[in-house]
Design an enzyme around this catalytic site. Structure first.
Site, PDB file in Angstrom:
ATOM      1  N   PHE A  34      37.899 -14.023 -27.067  1.00  0.00           N
ATOM      2  CA  PHE A  34      36.773 -14.243 -26.162  1.00  0.00           C
ATOM      3  C   PHE A  34      36.295 -12.905 -25.594  1.00  0.00           C
ATOM      4  O   PHE A  34      37.080 -12.132 -25.073  1.00  0.00           O
ATOM      5  CB  PHE A  34      37.178 -15.194 -25.034  1.00  0.00           C
ATOM      6  CG  PHE A  34      36.071 -15.411 -24.034  1.00  0.00           C
ATOM      7  CD1 PHE A  34      34.867 -16.013 -24.420  1.00  0.00           C
ATOM      8  CD2 PHE A  34      36.214 -14.998 -22.713  1.00  0.00           C
ATOM      9  CE1 PHE A  34      33.848 -16.200 -23.501  1.00  0.00           C
ATOM     10  CE2 PHE A  34      35.191 -15.192 -21.796  1.00  0.00           C
ATOM     11  CZ  PHE A  34      34.007 -15.787 -22.187  1.00  0.00           C
ATOM     12  N   GLN A  35      35.005 -12.658 -25.707  1.00  0.00           N
ATOM     13  CA  GLN A  35      34.363 -11.429 -25.227  1.00  0.00           C
ATOM     14  C   GLN A  35      34.966 -10.164 -25.827  1.00  0.00           C
ATOM     15  O   GLN A  35      34.989  -9.118 -25.198  1.00  0.00           O
ATOM     16  CB  GLN A  35      34.366 -11.375 -23.691  1.00  0.00           C
ATOM     17  CG  GLN A  35      33.491 -12.493 -23.108  1.00  0.00           C
ATOM     18  CD  GLN A  35      33.150 -12.311 -21.652  1.00  0.00           C
ATOM     19  OE1 GLN A  35      33.939 -11.766 -20.889  1.00  0.00           O
ATOM     20  NE2 GLN A  35      31.988 -12.801 -21.258  1.00  0.00           N
ATOM     21  N   GLU A  64      23.817  -4.673 -16.746  1.00  0.00           N
ATOM     22  CA  GLU A  64      24.556  -3.457 -17.085  1.00  0.00           C
ATOM     23  C   GLU A  64      23.639  -2.317 -17.530  1.00  0.00           C
ATOM     24  O   GLU A  64      23.974  -1.150 -17.375  1.00  0.00           O
ATOM     25  CB  GLU A  64      25.608  -3.743 -18.154  1.00  0.00           C
ATOM     26  CG  GLU A  64      26.792  -4.580 -17.663  1.00  0.00           C
ATOM     27  CD  GLU A  64      26.539  -6.080 -17.721  1.00  0.00           C
ATOM     28  OE1 GLU A  64      25.387  -6.503 -17.984  1.00  0.00           O
ATOM     29  OE2 GLU A  64      27.500  -6.850 -17.489  1.00  0.00           O
ATOM     30  N   MET A  94       0.107   2.523 -23.708  1.00  0.00           N
ATOM     31  CA  MET A  94       0.296   3.541 -24.739  1.00  0.00           C
ATOM     32  C   MET A  94       0.180   2.924 -26.139  1.00  0.00           C
ATOM     33  O   MET A  94      -0.377   3.522 -27.054  1.00  0.00           O
ATOM     34  CB  MET A  94       1.646   4.241 -24.552  1.00  0.00           C
ATOM     35  CG  MET A  94       1.844   5.429 -25.450  1.00  0.00           C
ATOM     36  SD  MET A  94       0.555   6.667 -25.242  1.00  0.00           S
ATOM     37  CE  MET A  94       1.325   7.778 -24.078  1.00  0.00           C
ATOM     38  N   LYS A 114      42.721  -4.716 -21.406  1.00  0.00           N
ATOM     39  CA  LYS A 114      43.080  -5.285 -20.109  1.00  0.00           C
ATOM     40  C   LYS A 114      44.548  -5.063 -19.756  1.00  0.00           C
ATOM     41  O   LYS A 114      44.889  -4.778 -18.603  1.00  0.00           O
ATOM     42  CB  LYS A 114      42.752  -6.781 -20.097  1.00  0.00           C
ATOM     43  CG  LYS A 114      42.931  -7.409 -18.723  1.00  0.00           C
ATOM     44  CD  LYS A 114      42.331  -8.796 -18.647  1.00  0.00           C
ATOM     45  CE  LYS A 114      42.497  -9.353 -17.231  1.00  0.00           C
ATOM     46  NZ  LYS A 114      41.927 -10.695 -17.103  1.00  0.00           N
TER      47      LYS A 114
HETATM   48  C1  LIG Z   1      12.458  -0.607 -24.584  1.00  0.00           C
HETATM   49  C2  LIG Z   1      11.188  -0.171 -25.216  1.00  0.00           C
HETATM   50  N1  LIG Z   1      10.472  -1.039 -25.981  1.00  0.00           N
HETATM   51  C3  LIG Z   1       9.315  -0.640 -26.543  1.00  0.00           C
HETATM   52  C4  LIG Z   1       8.832   0.627 -26.377  1.00  0.00           C
HETATM   53  C5  LIG Z   1       7.509   1.057 -27.034  1.00  0.00           C
HETATM   54  N2  LIG Z   1       6.504   1.385 -25.997  1.00  0.00           N
HETATM   55  C6  LIG Z   1       6.245   2.657 -25.647  1.00  0.00           C
HETATM   56  S1  LIG Z   1       5.115   2.782 -24.423  1.00  0.00           S
HETATM   57  C7  LIG Z   1       4.923   1.106 -24.373  1.00  0.00           C
HETATM   58  C8  LIG Z   1       3.981   0.479 -23.384  1.00  0.00           C
HETATM   59  C9  LIG Z   1       4.437   0.608 -21.979  1.00  0.00           C
HETATM   60  O1  LIG Z   1       3.636  -0.167 -21.145  1.00  0.00           O
HETATM   61  P1  LIG Z   1       3.572   0.106 -19.598  1.00  0.00           P
HETATM   62  O2  LIG Z   1       4.941   0.234 -19.048  1.00  0.00           O
HETATM   63  O3  LIG Z   1       2.691  -0.874 -18.947  1.00  0.00           O
HETATM   64  O4  LIG Z   1       2.955   1.580 -19.535  1.00  0.00           O
HETATM   65  P2  LIG Z   1       1.446   2.063 -19.823  1.00  0.00           P
HETATM   66  O5  LIG Z   1       1.465   2.723 -21.159  1.00  0.00           O
HETATM   67  O6  LIG Z   1       0.561   0.876 -19.781  1.00  0.00           O
HETATM   68  O7  LIG Z   1       1.176   3.037 -18.733  1.00  0.00           O
HETATM   69  C10 LIG Z   1       5.753   0.488 -25.314  1.00  0.00           C
HETATM   70  C11 LIG Z   1       5.803  -0.955 -25.559  1.00  0.00           C
HETATM   71  C12 LIG Z   1       9.629   1.499 -25.597  1.00  0.00           C
HETATM   72  N3  LIG Z   1       9.281   2.768 -25.392  1.00  0.00           N
HETATM   73  N4  LIG Z   1      10.775   1.077 -25.007  1.00  0.00           N
END
Ligand SMILES: Cc1ncc(C[n+]2csc(CCOP(=O)(O)OP(=O)(O)O)c2C)c(N)n1
Ligand SMILES: [Mg+2]
Lengths: 578, 95
Positions: A112-113, A50, A484, A162
């Site tokens: 349920f749900q 979803e 990042m 529902k």
């Molecule tokens: C759902 C979610 N969980 C955690 C984060 C924190 N976060 C921001 S950037 C990042 C790393 C992303 O890694 P990747 O997709 O490999 O991108 P890169 O920075 O390596 O280009 C994380 C964990 C987020 N933005 N969204």
């Protein structure tokens, strides 16, 4: 015409012109699904989670400006949709989410749900409705679309018990022509006095900057912004959400501002004597420390949302209304006062800005480094994509370094082409958002620039792409890390990479894509980069997953110094601070 | 900072009150007292009808009074955020 509740709901959506509904079935939504089966005007896209449905509807909405529509079942279906609703809410994206609910007589019994979807979603929706009777569905749908798309747009949830969609009880169906909500009247036309004050401040300014954000895109005000600046010829910067609303290749464009904004954009904002904010909200990624923000600037703020103005940075002149309308009024008055505008006055300012740009502007030649003894630079991947697609593709993205490189190096000349989760920063957004954009524009190139971390958060949607034959291109900028996060750990935590690497547990993305029936390409060398990307983009009718291994140690710069920094305080590379 | 009283006229619908109360919590404001009644005697609420150019019916809207302690800037922000709620007709500070 007499119809049952389920058919009334679907007919109401058809009356609203809905072409696609993104969803996933389950018990509480089964009556509604039966109505979907019996009609041909609206296509249902069966996602694999979803969250994917909400992001796909969101991508469709951002690409088209029309509301995205989602259908989920009660309980886990509804809770799985929450991340996508919050994503749309933070970026003011029009969306309608229809959630199934247990029958009215079961509500409150821990059936349920059963889950309190209205309660769970309340802080992340613009508004929500519970259907109390099938008779009221047309009016609720009409109001929901009106609320989602007008004023500052946003997601609206309709929770549907529902029993209100039971096929055996018939009601008279008539879809309302008009909608009037007495307690909801968002501003449209600006106050002429404020327009006059704004224009006078513009004429007086010596160091002006236009700062335009996502609100200008939501208001479809790109053309008006360009026209305004044909008169003014002021420097323009865009937020991450606003990219494309002013052409990136225009000589007055400074690039993006903020956390990873360009040197010249951030310096211009900091030193300005006038900031014209257009559909932007002075978010903390823009202002850095608010107390230190643009110390000498007068602020004109155009926005449709009263609560966004003077929230963080006090506006000297607030202009409430649809920013498109406000810009039109400003253009008209400026044309009347044209002889008062002295273009020579701001020449020293423009010179100063071009000096800044030549000192520390972004390096746009990075892709020319093509020897195999050096690793591929992530920026170069984006630069090649820009060149190969002539800057015309829809680009969706996820969250991380790859997202910032995409924003910095793909130059968007049109609004709605750059689709990313700016406010919530939702990893997993890119692939489903690309599906929504591709369904809306099947003949356009749609590219998802992602990272190996983000793509795995909604990777299951590769299967949806197979079912509906969605030939998007996925460019996985693979640095084998949560890049990042790792960059912050390098900069602020002594290089301790706590939980930001995967110890060679990554899948073989080429084989993974192939197992879903798609094409996979792996690129590891500079000499293969351009030809590999060209090959991927030449396969018009296939989804191609390009796994590009890049320098794992690269950081995104510029980067604002935080905490306690201003917009002029930036890291320019690993060693240099302004 | 001083205590302020906000007077809010909102639709008397399920869920309307909780949106206002929820907003205080979401935005980090504290509620010090709260009183709500459905509006039965319409005479006193003619200002609502005049301001919005509408006709009210008995029991159709509620009158909510909330006390909170905030400075001027935050007060303006709270008023704007409450006003943004779809079911809110009028919000103002009680002087
Ligand atoms: C759902 C979610 N969980 C955690 C984060 C924190 N976060 C921001 S950037 C990042 C790393 C992303 O890694 P990747 O997709 O490999 O991108 P890169 O920075 O390596 O280009 C994380 C964990 C987020 N933005 N969204
Ligand atoms: Mg990564």
């Amino acid at each position: 015409m007499k119809l049952a509740g389920n058919d009334i709901l679907i007919q109401s959506l058809i009356e609203e012109g809905v072409e696609y509904i993104f969803g996933y079935p389950g018990g509480a939504a089964l009556h509604i699904y039966d109505s979907i089966f019996k009609q041909k005007k609206m296509e249902h896209i069966l996602v694999r989670h979803e969250q994917g449905a909400t992001h796909a509807a969101d991508g469709y909405a951002r690409a088209t400006g029309k509301p995205g529509v989602v259908l989920v079942t009660s309980g886990p279906g509804a809770t799985n949709a929450i991340t996508g609703i919050a994503t749309a809410f933070m970026d003011s994206i029009p969306m309608i989410v229809i959630s199934g609910q247990v029958a009215k007589h079961l509500i409150g019994t821990d059936a349920f749900q059963e889950t309190d979807m209205i309660g769970i979603s309340r802080p992340i929706v613009k508004h929500s409705f519970t259907v109390d009777s099938a008779e009221n569905i047309p009016e609720i749908v009409k109001q929901a679309f009106h609320i989602a798309t007008s004023g500052r747009p946003g997601p609206v949830v309709i929770d549907v018990p529902k029993d209100t969609t039971a096929p055996d009880k018939l009601f008279e169906f008539k879809y309302p022509n008009d909608v009037d909500i007495r307690s909801y009247k968002p501003p449209i036309d600006p106050d002429p006095n404020q327009i006059e004050r704004a224009v006078d401040a513009i004429i007086e300014s010596n160091k002006p900057v236009i700062y335009a954000g996502g609100g200008a895109i939501n208001s479809n005000a790109s053309e008006e912004l360009i026209r305004l600046n044909e008169i003014l010829d002021f420097p323009v910067t865009n937020t991450l959400m606003g990219l494309g609303v002013y052409p990136a290749t225009h000589k007055r464009f400074l690039g993006m501002l903020g956390m990873h904004g360009t040197y010249q954009a951030n310096m211009s904002m900091h030193n300005a004597d006038l900031i014209i904010a257009i559909g932007a909200r002075f978010d903390d990624r823009i202002t850095n420390t608010p107390k230190l923000f643009a110390p000498n600037a007068k602020i004109i703020h155009l926005d449709v949302d009263y609560s966004s103005v003077s929230k963080i940075i006090e506006a000297n002149i607030a202009v409430f209304g649809q920013v498109k309308n406000s810009l039109l009024e400003m253009i008209e008055l400026l044309e009347a006062k044209k002889e008062l505008i002295d273009p020579k006055k701001i020449l020293p300012w423009k010179e100063q800005i071009s000096d800044w740009k030549s000192q520390h502007g972004l390096n746009h030649e990075m892709h020319l480094c093509e020897t195999d003894d050096k690793p591929i630079m992530p920026q170069a991947v984006v630069q090649h994509l820009y060149n190969i697609t002539n800057g015309k593709a829809f680009i969706t993205s996820d969250v991380g370094q790859h997202q910032m490189f995409a924003a910095q190096y793909y130059h968007f000349d049109e609004p709605r082409k750059w689709i990313n989760s700016g406010g919530l920063g939702t990893m997993g957004f890119g692939l489903p958002a690309a599906m929504g954009a591709k369904l809306a524009y099947p003949n356009d190139e749609v590219i998802c620039i992602t990272g190996e971390g983000s793509i795995q958060m909604c990777i299951q949607e590769l299967s949806t792409c197979t079912q509906y034959n969605l030939p998007i291109k996925i460019i996985n900028i693979n640095n084998e890390a949560l890049g990042m996060v790792k960059q912050w750990q390098d900069m602020n935590y002594g290089g301790r990479h706590s939980a930001s690497t995967y110890q060679s547990s990554l899948p073989n993305f080429v084989e993974l894509a192939e197992s879903y029936g798609h094409v996979g390409i792996k690129i590891e060398k500079n000499s293969e980069l351009k030809s590999g990307l060209e090959k991927a983009l030449s396969m018009k009718d296939r989804l191609v997953f390009v796994d590009v291994y890049v320098d794992p140690d690269e950081h995104v710069y510029p980067m604002l110094v935080a905490p306690n920094g201003s917009l002029k305080d930036m890291w320019l590379d690993k060693e240099t601070k302004t | 900072m001083i205590q302020r009283k906000l007077s809010i006229i909102l639709e008397n619908k399920p869920g309307a009150l909780v949106r206002v109360v929820g907003l205080f919590h979401q935005r980090g404001y504290n509620i010090e007292s709260l009183h709500v009644d459905p509006v039965e005697d319409l005479k006193e609420y003619k200002f609502v009808e005049d301001k919005l150019n509408i006709k009210l019916k008995e029991g159709e809207v509620s009158h909510l009074i909330i006390a909170t302690t905030v400075n001027d800037n935050l007060l303006r922000q709270i008023l704007r955020q409450i006003n943004k709620l779809i079911d809110v007709l009028i919000v103002e500070e009680v002087k």
